[in-house]
Design a protein around this motif. Structure first.
Motif, mmCIF file in Angstrom:
data_model
loop_
_atom_site.group_PDB
_atom_site.id
_atom_site.type_symbol
_atom_site.label_atom_id
_atom_site.label_comp_id
_atom_site.label_asym_id
_atom_site.label_seq_id
_atom_site.Cartn_x
_atom_site.Cartn_y
_atom_site.Cartn_z
ATOM 1 N N ALA A 75 0.061 44.483 73.898
ATOM 2 C CA ALA A 75 0.025 43.061 74.257
ATOM 3 C C ALA A 75 -1.401 42.638 74.611
ATOM 4 C CB ALA A 75 0.962 42.795 75.422
ATOM 5 N N LEU A 76 -2.102 43.468 75.376
ATOM 6 C CA LEU A 76 -3.483 43.151 75.735
ATOM 7 C C LEU A 76 -4.367 42.996 74.507
ATOM 8 C CD1 LEU A 76 -4.608 45.268 78.838
ATOM 9 C CD2 LEU A 76 -4.571 42.780 78.611
ATOM 10 N N ALA A 77 -4.153 43.844 73.506
ATOM 11 C CA ALA A 77 -4.947 43.756 72.280
ATOM 12 C C ALA A 77 -4.710 42.420 71.588
ATOM 13 C CB ALA A 77 -4.605 44.912 71.344
ATOM 14 N N ASP A 78 -3.450 41.975 71.543
ATOM 15 C CA ASP A 78 -3.153 40.677 70.930
ATOM 16 C C ASP A 78 -3.787 39.540 71.722
ATOM 17 O OD1 ASP A 78 -1.768 41.479 68.691
ATOM 18 O OD2 ASP A 78 0.201 41.389 69.655
ATOM 19 N N VAL A 79 -3.715 39.620 73.051
ATOM 20 C CA VAL A 79 -4.311 38.566 73.876
ATOM 21 C C VAL A 79 -5.823 38.527 73.679
ATOM 22 C CG1 VAL A 79 -4.733 37.797 76.241
ATOM 23 C CG2 VAL A 79 -2.464 38.605 75.591
ATOM 24 N N ALA A 80 -6.457 39.693 73.607
ATOM 25 C CA ALA A 80 -7.905 39.736 73.403
ATOM 26 C C ALA A 80 -8.279 39.083 72.069
ATOM 27 C CB ALA A 80 -8.394 41.180 73.448
ATOM 28 N N SER A 81 -7.488 39.342 71.025
ATOM 29 C CA SER A 81 -7.754 38.721 69.728
ATOM 30 C C SER A 81 -7.606 37.208 69.810
ATOM 31 C CB SER A 81 -6.791 39.285 68.670
ATOM 32 O OG SER A 81 -6.980 40.672 68.505
ATOM 33 N N ALA A 82 -6.589 36.747 70.532
ATOM 34 C CA ALA A 82 -6.371 35.307 70.661
ATOM 35 C C ALA A 82 -7.475 34.653 71.476
ATOM 36 C CB ALA A 82 -5.007 35.047 71.291
ATOM 37 N N LEU A 83 -7.925 35.293 72.550
ATOM 38 C CA LEU A 83 -8.984 34.725 73.376
ATOM 39 C C LEU A 83 -10.322 34.679 72.634
ATOM 40 C CD1 LEU A 83 -8.189 36.280 76.873
ATOM 41 C CD2 LEU A 83 -8.132 33.847 76.271
ATOM 42 N N ALA A 84 -10.522 35.610 71.719
ATOM 43 C CA ALA A 84 -11.741 35.572 70.913
ATOM 44 C C ALA A 84 -11.773 34.333 70.019
ATOM 45 C CB ALA A 84 -11.838 36.837 70.069
ATOM 46 N N ILE A 85 -10.595 33.786 69.735
ATOM 47 C CA ILE A 85 -10.485 32.580 68.912
ATOM 48 C C ILE A 85 -10.514 31.329 69.784
ATOM 49 C CG2 ILE A 85 -8.991 31.351 67.271
ATOM 50 C CD1 ILE A 85 -7.873 34.209 66.566
ATOM 51 N N ASP A 86 -9.800 31.373 70.915
ATOM 52 C CA ASP A 86 -9.699 30.217 71.809
ATOM 53 C C ASP A 86 -9.723 30.709 73.248
ATOM 54 O OD1 ASP A 86 -9.173 27.927 73.188
ATOM 55 O OD2 ASP A 86 -7.194 27.544 72.304
ATOM 56 N N ASP A 87 -10.874 30.593 73.894
ATOM 57 C CA ASP A 87 -11.007 31.091 75.267
ATOM 58 C C ASP A 87 -10.783 30.011 76.307
ATOM 59 O OD1 ASP A 87 -13.263 29.566 75.002
ATOM 60 O OD2 ASP A 87 -14.687 31.161 75.499
#
Length: 378
Positions: A75-87
């Motif tokens: 889950a953390l990996a997915d969140v990190a990918s999403a935050l790299a797109i929209d922080d």
């Protein structure tokens, strides 16, 4: 367990269904029965995410499903990918906080929760998560502040009432703790974890008949709970039925080996019945879970000594000396057992014989030297 399964499933469904109205934890089923569902659903999103790798809603949905399936690192990996797109998305930071909390990384969870608030995430689930995290960190005033904030937003939130009960219990305010737990139970009458905590506190308060009622109801709702079996056994012991209590303690351990209090009670009974092997088995396991159980280490050390397991007994006696500085009894026991573990030649009671007291053997005495005759001319 209320605090780790249903609560996080509740938060996961909130984050995964952004347009859905907030749902309370008491309407949800136990995560233990549905883990395979979220895991399968998360995997089913893989293809969609490959087609739209910058779709943060899909990444957030998969992260929440992975959390519900007990996969916080994924889950953390997915969140990190999403935050790299929209922080700037507060919901993503909230998901991140939940994942860190599931991993036991409390400071990181609180930091991510602050980021969620700063980026506009609102709703009772955020102070609920922060309050529970402070509770896990034993910061009870901060926990109560955030749980009160949760209840101002949602007065009927059973999880907040439950955690307030635990915070007051940890602060030794048992009467207030029981009141909040009963309020939580009134809003969620089929939650076994609330019933367990009520039974446990009432047993500790020596009101076993009330504890029995909650434990019995909890056992009907959760037939696999070792904690509730322990609670029921404890009220039997408090009511003078030790043999029946021991049966429930054994059953508790058969269901859940982490119920260290059952090991502890069985160890006390074994010591009373002069069964040192059983004392060792139960107390050693109990102390691994809680090293501060009254009498447990002393009984373990003495049982090990009785069984002639002296190096292990010495280790326990030394711990007792460290825990009780200046205690003459444990200091003497550590000295005595320590001396017994030494080789015979090094024990304090033995002394080497004086070299002067021993005479060499096996040699003939030297013959006297005859007088030398003078040499002429000298």
């Amino acid at each position: 367990m209320f605090s780790t399964r249903r609560f996080f499933l509740f938060l996961g469904l909130l984050a995964g269904c952004q347009s859905a109205p907030a749902e309370r934890a008491d309407t949800l089923i136990d995560l233990a029965t549905v883990q395979s569902g979220p895991r399968v659903q998360a995997d089913e999103l893989n293809g969609a995410i490959q087609l739209e790798p910058r779709n943060t809603a899909l990444l957030a949905r998969r992260a929440s499903l992975r959390l519900a399936a007990g996969q916080p690192r994924a889950a953390l990996a997915d969140v990190a990918s999403a935050l790299a797109i929209d922080d700037a998305d507060g919901k993503l930071y909230f998901l991140q906080a939940r994942a860190f909390r599931a991993l036991g990384q409390l400071n990181e969870a609180l930091s991510a929760a602050r980021q969620a608030a700063e980026h506009g995430f609102r709703g009772p689930e955020l102070p609920l998560l922060v309050g529970e995290t402070h509770l896990a960190a034993r910061n009870y005033p901060a926990a109560l502040d955030n749980l009160d904030r949760t209840l101002r937003l949602d007065p009927d939130q059973p999880a907040a009432l439950f955690y307030k009960g635990l915070a007051y219990a940890a602060s030794n305010d048992t009467s207030t703790a029981v009141q909040y737990l009963q309020d939580a139970l009134a809003r969620d009458p089929r939650e076994p974890e609330i019933l367990h905590q009520l039974a446990f506190l009432l047993n500790a308060w020596h009101i076993p008949m009330e504890a029995a009622r909650y434990a019995a109801l909890g056992m009907k709702l959760d037939t696999a709970s070792g904690q509730l079996r322990y609670d029921y056994g404890r009220q039997l012991e408090l009511q003078g039925r030790p043999d029946s209590a021991l049966w429930y303690y054994r059953r508790a351990l058969a269901l859940d080996t982490s119920v260290y209090r059952a090991d502890y009670r069985l160890g006390l009974a074994a010591a009373k019945n002069r069964q040192p092997a059983a004392v060792i088995a139960h107390m050693a396991r109990a102390l691994r879970r809680n090293p501060r159980l009254p009498q447990a280490r002393a009984l373990l050390a003495e049982a090990l000594e009785t069984q002639n397991r002296l190096p292990e007994a010495l280790a326990q006696y030394r711990l007792l000396v460290a825990e009780n500085p200046g205690n003459a009894h444990w200091t003497f026991k550590a000295w005595k057992v320590g001396d017994a573990t030494l080789p015979d030649s090094l024990r304090r009671g033995s002394r080497p014989k004086s070299r002067l007291s021993a005479r060499p053997t096996g040699f003939e005495p030297l013959a006297p030297v005859s007088a030398l005759k003078p040499v002429p001319g000298q």
